[in-house]
Scaffold this motif. Structure first.
Motif, PDB file in Angstrom:
ATOM      1  N   ASP B 757       0.672  -1.260  -0.056  1.00 37.05           N
ATOM      2  CA  ASP B 757      -0.054  -0.057  -0.084  1.00 37.05           C
ATOM      3  C   ASP B 757       0.836   1.264  -0.052  1.00 37.05           C
ATOM      4  O   ASP B 757       2.079   1.356   0.004  1.00 37.05           O
ATOM      5  CB  ASP B 757      -1.098   0.056   1.357  1.00 37.05           C
ATOM      6  N   ARG B 758       0.239   2.358  -0.189  1.00 38.46           N
ATOM      7  CA  ARG B 758       1.186   3.617  -0.251  1.00 38.46           C
ATOM      8  C   ARG B 758       1.900   3.903   1.067  1.00 38.46           C
ATOM      9  O   ARG B 758       3.031   4.341   0.756  1.00 38.46           O
ATOM     10  CB  ARG B 758      -0.065   4.774  -0.273  1.00 38.46           C
ATOM     11  N   PHE B 907       2.763  -0.814  -7.857  1.00 38.62           N
ATOM     12  CA  PHE B 907       1.601  -0.320  -7.142  1.00 38.62           C
ATOM     13  C   PHE B 907       0.583  -0.083  -8.183  1.00 38.62           C
ATOM     14  O   PHE B 907      -0.654  -0.243  -7.776  1.00 38.62           O
ATOM     15  CB  PHE B 907       2.287   0.867  -6.500  1.00 38.62           C
TER      16      PHE B 907
END
Lengths: 158, 936
Positions: B757-758, B907
């Protein structure tokens, strides 16, 4: 085509006055006379006098292959050659027609030696005979001559 | 007509007859004054000039002879005239025309080009003339010196070999290799690059099913001696635990296993790596903390590694070899251990040998000794350094130990068949009989021999634990040399295989006398020469039988080190495992030939590259752009590739500009990493403002990035790019690379990797934003990746596309006509931005047209535009090795990509297609779909 011709004159000494431009002019004039403008034009294309020997009167003429017969046919009409303001009466006798200068040269060698051999029995006095014999001997490139000439050529290369 | 033409014509017409005539025109006289002979003739003519060109002399003679008394009707004159004409004509016909070549005499259709340098192709009649000409033309022949027989005599041959070894070191197998291999001079050695025969596939087969042999003696060995804690303390500065096991790993430290480690400059861990080394500890002696460590390094690392080791260990005092006049007192060291001194003796001896030969040219002197070990080193160069503070001694054992590598599942059978454990014998002055007296040592030898016999029962070399070490003493393998080449075959037994397979050789079996330099020297000096051995054989009663009492000198201590095969990935595990054979110097050929007679294939440098490629491992100078040696290698490679490129005629070169390939010969890693960092930063800013779709953001960012790039690079201090080697981070990244389906998911669950995730990404990038990571790319369909192929990010549409790959629109070559460009300079600037194809953002408009003139066509001039955004797909990195992989049956490539770029790509990809990238060769417009594998 190369024509090997012989210039025949009455007075042998006058032969020495000949030069190649005079012969060429005479041939051109004869062609123009017999075949007109067409002949003159043909004559201007590839015609030249390749060789002239003033002593023996031998001439090599080069004609274009396409029309050499036409030009050849005009040669008997040459009766005199004008050189240095003098007219030399003569006629051309064609001895040989060759594809290259080389064949003409070869023929000339044969012809000249033949001529010399013919002269030999006709000699009037001893001195003449001796001279002719000497000339005949000179005709062939003997071994000594050969070596000499080769040396010459080699020295030139260096 | 030019002067040359006139000259040519003159030469050509030299033998041709010229007209013989007399002309009166004065104009002619002047023009041909040189060649004319003026002659007055009183009889009829005023002046007559006779012209003649070549046969000037004889014509002149004739004319002068003839004319004064020439009477027109004189037959004699006529005859002479005829005769002279005949002669000129003869000359004209028989002599060749002007050209000085003999074949000028030949008609055109018979002339051949080859005649000009091979007179035998001429017709017989011209041959001798041509020969004479050729011999006069030929330059003076260089003196040959000795005859072949003299040159091939043993002593002279040896002198010649020793002279040739002064510049580049020769391995002991050099002569053997030089007869069969293309040799290259690399890293100060003469090494076999590839065999002269075809062997690509057979070598691969040997590696995967039998055995491939390589001579790795050019690897440099550095020996460290000292107290264990002090050594470990010093060496720990060079490595980090984050990058895997270090010098202090328990298994390696005990001496049971060979370890491998990436070395960095002292205390610089993530930055400034030096390169990978392998190391081997000598097993502990009872009750002593004094240890001995060998570090094996590639020769290109050595110049960096050795000073680093010296500073780390504070060993700055060079111990001069005893041959040197000024000997530094070594009492402290000699009390500690007597190694360095005797270690020097053979070398000094051999060097003095050369000296002696040079100074006294005495015929009675025995011919020079064969050079063993390093022939290029001067005798006064120190090879040992000691520390006064902590007692560590570093010595450079380069070329002291021969190292052969056997690769392949059957390498143990080859070894077992070639060598036999040493037999017992009577005491004498040699080392082995001394050794035999000691009961405990003999016990050890017995155990080692047992383990060695157990090796016979193993199916494949890969079954053994990686890095197993086995010390051994063997008989001279020349004694058991088979008369014919036979293929070593395994004979599997079930007995105690399990023990060996699980634990490797027991700890005490790793001891070997090879560690003792005194024993090494003894063995080297006392080796029986081939000649003597053959003589002894010839005196046998039964020809071809074995020498019954083994000669006393024929015992050699060796070390066998297991080399792990493919350790990463799921398929083809332990492919390419093998054994390394360590021998004392001087015994190289004695072991090489018996090994070759066991049906192994021999590989060169290219094959070791292919081996590591199939193994999925980084190969040293090629895949380490962050190491100084790797950087140097890249420069060399660029120069080499550019040279090869320029050797093509311009019309046959690839126009790399049209193919949209910015750097076909070198990879600007630094620029790549910087650009990706910038892209992400800009992308991040924009994301905060409004969350757009990634692709468009990226493209915009790239557009903006490209223009101010120059300023950025100028202002920023040049921080070096590094390759990510942190095991933990690599493992994390590897988990993210896999798609969430099937096998990958299971693996991830078991590993317990964080979801991508970020936040995780930001964290990761903050640590390794500027690094590169080493990945393996396997093509999903057709295609063969080549060197410096580009790794690109697929767009969303590309992922949907099945079969084949997308195409790159062809680029325009702005440098093609620099003159036209300069004329239209201002006009083009305006045009450029609007009608340029979409694939080519305006940022690629070339800035330096002047610099392009120096470079050949089809290559970008030096200030490269933005590398990431140059093509229609955003670039991630380049391939460093690529080929069709015979083991997987598809194209496979190994390359480096930017960590930031890779993470960003992963991503943005849908979870089930994660890890799909595009690959494009430098000379192709076709993208191929590839799967990225990051294996730890």
């Amino acid at each position: 085509r190369y024509l090997l011709c012989e210039v025949n004159v009455e007075d042998h000494s006058r032969l020495l006055q000949l030069d190649d431009r005079a012969v060429a002019a005479a041939v051109r004039a004869a062609v123009a006379r017999t075949h007109g403008d067409y002949g003159a034009a043909l004559c201007s294309i590839r015609f030249s006098v390749k060789y002239l020997n003033a002593h023996t009167g031998i001439v090599f003429l080069r004609f274009p292959k396409r029309c050499y017969r036409l030009l050849w046919s005009a040669l008997p009409f040459i009766t005199c050659i004008e050189t240095r303001g003098q007219k030399i009466p003569c006629f051309l006798n064609c001895l040989h027609v060759g594809g290259t200068i080389r064949t003409c040269q070869k023929f000339l060698i044969r012809y000249n030696t033949q001529q010399l051999h013919r002269m030999l029995p006709k000699c009037k006095n001893e001195e003449e005979k001796r001279q002719v014999q000497k000339a005949i001997l000179n005709c062939t490139l003997t071994r000594g001559n050969k070596a000499e000439s080769e040396d010459e050529s080699e020295s030139e290369e260096e | 007509m030019s002067a040359a033409k006139v000259k040519m014509r003159e030469k050509k017409m030299r033998n041709q007859p010229s007209s013989v005539q007399y002309s009166a025109s004065p104009r002619h006289v002047e023009s041909s004054a040189k060649h004319t002979h003026t002659h007055t003739h009183a009889h009829q003519f005023r002046t007559l000039q006779m012209q003649c060109r070549s046969d000037y002399g004889h014509l002149k003679f004739r004319a002068s002879a003839l004319l004064p008394r020439s009477h027109p009707s004189s037959a004699g004159a006529f005859a002479t005239a005829r005769a002279s004409e005949v002669r000129t004509m003869l000359k004209a016909t028989t002599k060749t025309t002007g050209s000085c070549h003999v074949f000028g005499a030949l008609p055109k259709h018979m002339r051949r080009r080859a005649m000009s340098h091979n007179t035998k192709r001429l017709p017989c009649r011209l041959r001798d003339v041509a020969n004479r000409m050729a011999s006069s033309k030929k330059k003076k022949e260089e003196s040959k010196g000795k005859s072949r027989k003299a040159r091939r005599q043993h002593g002279n041959l040896l002198l010649e070999f020793n002279r040739r070894q002064r510049k580049n070191k020769w391995l002991e197998t050099h002569i053997w290799h030089a007869k069969r291999f293309h040799m290259v001079k690399k890293w100060g050695y003469c090494l076999g690059d590839r065999p002269t025969y075809k062997c690509y596939r057979s070598s691969y087969r040997a590696m995967s099913s039998h055995c491939l042999l390589q001579d790795l003696s050019y690897y440099c060995c550095i020996e460290l001696q000292g107290e264990e804690e002090k050594l470990l303390a010093s060496l720990s500065q060079l490595t980090s635990k984050e990058a895997g096991p270090t010098f202090a790993a328990a298994l390696s430290l005990s001496g049971q296993r060979q370890g491998s480690v990436d070395v960095y400059r002292a205390g610089q861990y993530p930055m400034q790596p030096l390169g990978p080394v392998t190391f081997l500890w000598r097993p502990r002696a009872q009750g002593s903390t004094h240890r001995q460590l060998w570090i094996w390094a590639h020769p290109t690392i050595k110049p960096d590694l050795l000073p680093e080791l010296q500073t780390v260990c504070q060993c700055c005092e060079a111990v001069l070899p005893p041959a040197a006049p000024a000997v530094i007192p070594t009492e402290g060291v000699s009390a500690l251990e007597p190694e360095p001194k005797p270690e020097k003796t053979p070398e000094s001896k051999q060097i003095t040998g050369t000296k002696r030969k040079q100074t006294f040219k005495d015929a009675s002197e025995p011919s020079e000794k064969k050079i063993l070990g390093d022939g290029t080193r001067s005798p006064t160069t120190p090879v040992t350094w000691k520390s006064s503070s902590n007692g560590i001694v570093i010595s450079d054992l380069t070329m002291e130990i021969v190292r052969y590598r056997l690769i392949g599942p059957q390498s143990h059978s080859v070894l077992v068949e070639t060598m036999e454990a040493a037999t017992d014998c009577d005491p004498s002055c040699l080392w082995w009989p001394e050794h035999c007296k000691n009961e405990s040592k003999m016990n050890l030898h017995q155990q080692q021999a047992d383990v060695f016999h157990l090796l016979k029962g193993v199916y494949s070399t890969g079954e053994l634990p990686s890095g197993t070490v086995l010390g051994l003493t063997v008989d001279d393998p020349r004694l058991t040399l088979p008369t014919k080449k036979v293929k070593a075959l395994p004979c599997v037994k079930q007995e105690k295989r399990r023990e060996l397979m699980l634990r490797g050789a027991p700890a005490h079996c790793c001891q070997s006398s090879l560690w003792e330099s005194s024993v090494r020297d003894n063995v080297t000096v006392n080796k029986i020469s081939n000649k003597l051995l053959n003589h002894m054989r010839s005196e046998l009663l039964v020809p071809g039988s074995r020498l019954s009492p083994t000669p006393l000198q024929g015992r050699v201590p060796i070390l066998l080190v297991h080399q792990p095969g493919k350790q990463v990935g799921h398929e083809m595990t332990s492919w390419g495992a093998g054994w390394d054979l360590l021998l004392p110097k001087g015994w190289g050929m004695a072991f090489w030939v018996p090994l070759v007679y066991r049906g192994v294939r021999i590989g060169g440098l290219t094959m070791s590259l292919k081996h590591s490629q199939n193994k999925g491992a980084a190969h040293f100078p090629h895949d380490y752009p962050d190491c100084p040696a790797g950087a140097r290698f890249q420069e060399e490679q660029e120069a080499q590739l550019l040279y090869e490129f320029k050797r093509y005629p311009p019309a046959k070169r690839n126009n790399y500009i049209k193919h949209g390939c910015l750097a076909p010969f070198c990879c600007p890693w630094q620029q790549l990493a910087e650009e990706w960092e910038l892209i992400l930063r800009e992308g991040g800013e924009e994301r905060e403002e409004d969350r757009l779709t990634q692709t468009s953001t990226k493209a915009d960012a790239v557009m903006e990035v490209a223009t101010p790039r120059e300023d950025v690079t100028v202002t920023k201090p040049p921080s070096r790019v590094t390759v990510l080697r942190n095991k933990k981070s690599l493992r994390l990244l590897s988990g993210w690379c896999r798609p969430t389906t099937s096998k990958g998911q299971r693996a991830r669950r078991s590993c317990g990797v964080l979801p991508l995730d970020r936040a995780a990404m930001a964290l990761f990038l903050s640590a390794h934003g500027m690094s590169l990571v080493w990945v393996r790319l396997s093509l999903l369909s057709k295609g063969k990746p080549e060197l410096h192929a580009m790794v690109c990010v697929p767009t969303a549409e590309d992922l949907m596309l099945c079969g084949g790959g997308p195409q790159e629109p062809p680029h325009r070559d702005h440098f093609k006509s620099p003159f036209r460009r300069q004329k239209k300079g201002s006009k083009k600037e305006g045009k450029e931005s609007d009608p340029a194809p979409a694939s080519e953002p305006n940022s690629t408009a070339p800035e330096g047209p002047k610099s392009s003139l120096a470079l050949p066509m089809g290559l970008w001039p030096d200030p490269l535009p933005s590398v990431t955004a140059h093509c229609s797909r955003v670039m991630l990195g380049w391939v460093t090795q690529g080929d069709f992989s015979l083991s997987s049956g598809r194209g496979e490539a190994l390359g480096l990509v930017s960590v930031a770029g890779l993470l960003n790509t992963l991503f943005n990809q849908p979870a089930e297609r994660r890890g799909t990238l595009l690959l494009r060769n430098p000379a192709s417009l076709h993208y191929r779909v590839a799967k990225v594998n990051l294996e730890v």
